[in-house]
Design a protein around this motif. Structure first.
Motif, PDB file in Angstrom:
ATOM      1  N   GLY A 110     -80.337 -18.768  31.099  1.00 40.92           N
ATOM      2  CA  GLY A 110     -79.352 -19.826  31.259  1.00 40.92           C
ATOM      3  C   GLY A 110     -79.895 -21.094  31.886  1.00 40.92           C
ATOM      4  N   HIS A 111     -81.196 -21.130  32.143  1.00 43.29           N
ATOM      5  CA  HIS A 111     -81.791 -22.326  32.730  1.00 43.29           C
ATOM      6  C   HIS A 111     -81.949 -23.419  31.682  1.00 43.29           C
ATOM      7  CE1 HIS A 111     -83.015 -19.451  35.898  1.00 43.29           C
ATOM      8  NE2 HIS A 111     -82.728 -20.499  36.661  1.00 43.29           N
ATOM      9  N   LEU A 112     -81.717 -24.638  32.115  1.00 40.64           N
ATOM     10  CA  LEU A 112     -81.781 -25.807  31.237  1.00 40.64           C
ATOM     11  C   LEU A 112     -83.190 -26.025  30.706  1.00 40.64           C
ATOM     12  CD1 LEU A 112     -80.434 -28.423  30.108  1.00 40.64           C
ATOM     13  CD2 LEU A 112     -81.141 -29.533  32.233  1.00 40.64           C
ATOM     14  N   VAL A 113     -83.295 -26.192  29.380  1.00 41.03           N
ATOM     15  CA  VAL A 113     -84.553 -26.541  28.737  1.00 41.03           C
ATOM     16  C   VAL A 113     -84.512 -28.008  28.300  1.00 41.03           C
ATOM     17  CG1 VAL A 113     -86.054 -26.086  26.750  1.00 41.03           C
ATOM     18  CG2 VAL A 113     -84.948 -24.181  27.943  1.00 41.03           C
ATOM     19  N   LYS A 114     -83.338 -28.430  27.775  1.00 43.52           N
ATOM     20  CA  LYS A 114     -83.209 -29.801  27.277  1.00 43.52           C
ATOM     21  C   LYS A 114     -81.743 -30.203  27.241  1.00 43.52           C
ATOM     22  CE  LYS A 114     -84.354 -32.692  23.297  1.00 43.52           C
ATOM     23  NZ  LYS A 114     -84.954 -32.745  21.959  1.00 43.52           N
ATOM     24  N   GLU A 115     -81.463 -31.453  27.609  1.00 38.79           N
ATOM     25  CA  GLU A 115     -80.115 -32.022  27.498  1.00 38.79           C
ATOM     26  C   GLU A 115     -79.994 -32.725  26.146  1.00 38.79           C
ATOM     27  OE1 GLU A 115     -77.372 -32.363  29.557  1.00 38.79           O
ATOM     28  OE2 GLU A 115     -78.147 -31.431  31.365  1.00 38.79           O
ATOM     29  N   ILE A 116     -78.876 -32.533  25.476  1.00 38.14           N
ATOM     30  CA  ILE A 116     -78.583 -33.204  24.211  1.00 38.14           C
ATOM     31  C   ILE A 116     -77.468 -34.204  24.483  1.00 38.14           C
ATOM     32  CG2 ILE A 116     -77.836 -32.915  21.821  1.00 38.14           C
ATOM     33  CD1 ILE A 116     -80.522 -31.549  22.460  1.00 38.14           C
ATOM     34  N   THR A 117     -77.682 -35.460  24.119  1.00 42.18           N
ATOM     35  CA  THR A 117     -76.669 -36.486  24.354  1.00 42.18           C
ATOM     36  C   THR A 117     -75.756 -36.626  23.132  1.00 42.18           C
ATOM     37  OG1 THR A 117     -78.171 -38.211  23.570  1.00 42.18           O
ATOM     38  CG2 THR A 117     -78.140 -37.791  25.932  1.00 42.18           C
ATOM     39  N   ALA A 118     -74.552 -37.111  23.387  1.00 42.29           N
ATOM     40  CA  ALA A 118     -73.573 -37.302  22.317  1.00 42.29           C
ATOM     41  C   ALA A 118     -73.993 -38.475  21.440  1.00 42.29           C
ATOM     42  CB  ALA A 118     -72.197 -37.558  22.904  1.00 42.29           C
ATOM     43  N   GLU A 119     -73.711 -38.336  20.147  1.00 36.89           N
ATOM     44  CA  GLU A 119     -74.043 -39.389  19.195  1.00 36.89           C
ATOM     45  C   GLU A 119     -73.224 -39.176  17.931  1.00 36.89           C
ATOM     46  OE1 GLU A 119     -78.086 -40.786  16.946  1.00 36.89           O
ATOM     47  OE2 GLU A 119     -78.278 -39.947  18.956  1.00 36.89           O
ATOM     48  N   LYS A 120     -72.831 -40.265  17.272  1.00 34.98           N
ATOM     49  CA  LYS A 120     -72.139 -40.162  15.990  1.00 34.98           C
ATOM     50  C   LYS A 120     -73.104 -40.538  14.880  1.00 34.98           C
ATOM     51  CE  LYS A 120     -67.314 -40.953  17.137  1.00 34.98           C
ATOM     52  NZ  LYS A 120     -66.142 -41.808  16.891  1.00 34.98           N
ATOM     53  N   GLY A 121     -72.857 -39.991  13.710  1.00 32.94           N
ATOM     54  CA  GLY A 121     -73.719 -40.311  12.584  1.00 32.94           C
ATOM     55  C   GLY A 121     -73.116 -39.869  11.275  1.00 32.94           C
ATOM     56  N   VAL A 122     -73.834 -40.187  10.218  1.00 29.60           N
ATOM     57  CA  VAL A 122     -73.408 -39.829   8.873  1.00 29.60           C
ATOM     58  C   VAL A 122     -74.558 -39.110   8.181  1.00 29.60           C
ATOM     59  CG1 VAL A 122     -72.654 -40.699   6.624  1.00 29.60           C
ATOM     60  CG2 VAL A 122     -71.891 -41.831   8.712  1.00 29.60           C
ATOM     61  N   MET A 123     -74.229 -38.020   7.546  1.00 29.29           N
ATOM     62  CA  MET A 123     -75.181 -37.336   6.687  1.00 29.29           C
ATOM     63  C   MET A 123     -74.631 -37.362   5.269  1.00 29.29           C
ATOM     64  SD  MET A 123     -76.583 -34.020   8.697  1.00 29.29           S
ATOM     65  CE  MET A 123     -77.479 -34.174  10.234  1.00 29.29           C
ATOM     66  N   ILE A 124     -75.520 -37.601   4.329  1.00 32.03           N
ATOM     67  CA  ILE A 124     -75.167 -37.571   2.908  1.00 32.03           C
ATOM     68  C   ILE A 124     -75.807 -36.309   2.340  1.00 32.03           C
ATOM     69  CG2 ILE A 124     -75.278 -38.770   0.701  1.00 32.03           C
ATOM     70  CD1 ILE A 124     -73.774 -40.281   2.946  1.00 32.03           C
TER      71      ILE A 124
END
Length: 185
Positions: free
Chosen positions: A98-112
């Protein structure tokens, strides 16, 4: 189902499966949903496999599907081009303790996504991520090789708010072949 609604439902299922592959973690979930030629899908599968091998996982779903729709430029027959507006949710990649390896930040995007109907099932054939740069909002819809666009202007002087819309002259599309969906940060 071999319908536009079936194609949209499949894309939603694809992203739900991707979330499951990253949060469980579990290898072998993405490959059955994609063609051998889908490089992005192979990358998704490789990442899930590395999470299993390294004992890492997302602590919550990686993506929220905001909107999924067929593009107006979708090809006929057994293929569909799908716009997927996604939110990368804030999350943490953690190890088995359960130890933190990496923080992921919020982001919006589009995939086609280009999906194909193969032997009565949908498969993802390609995934393109649209880079929106630092734009606050984008509205572009290609139409027969032409981009039709405009600029919306908003100001708030002391007399009250002012709004304006400036249409742009149609120009030939030369740098991209995919539509861009409206995204607000």
């Amino acid at each position: 189902a071999n319908t536009p609604q079936g194609a949209i439902a499949f894309v939603k299922h694809f992203f739900a499966t991707l979330n499951r592959a990253y949060t469980t973690p579990a290898a072998g979930l993405i490959s059955p949903l994609s063609t051998d030629g889908c490089e992005s899908c192979a990358g998704f599968e490789e990442r899930a496999t590395s999470y299993v091998a390294d004992g890492r996982r997302y602590d919550r779903p990686a993506l929220n599907v905001v909107e999924v729709s067929l593009t107006p430029e979708t090809p006929p027959a057994d293929a569909q081009i799908i716009d997927a507006v996604l939110e990368q949710l804030p999350a943490r990649i953690v190890d088995t303790t359960g130890h933190l390896v990496k923080e992921i930040t919020a982001e919006k995007g589009v995939m086609i996504l280009r999906i194909l109907r193969v032997k009565d099932v949908w498969l993802v054939d390609s995934v393109k991520v649209l880079d929106l740069g630092s734009a606050a909002a984008v509205w572009v819809r290609p139409s027969a090789g032409t981009v039709r666009a405009g600029v919306a202007i908003e100001a708030a002087p002391t007399e009250g708010p002012l709004f304006g819309l400036l249409p742009l002259v149609p120009i030939p599309v030369t740098t991209t072949d995919v539509p861009v969906r409206e995204i607000r940060r």
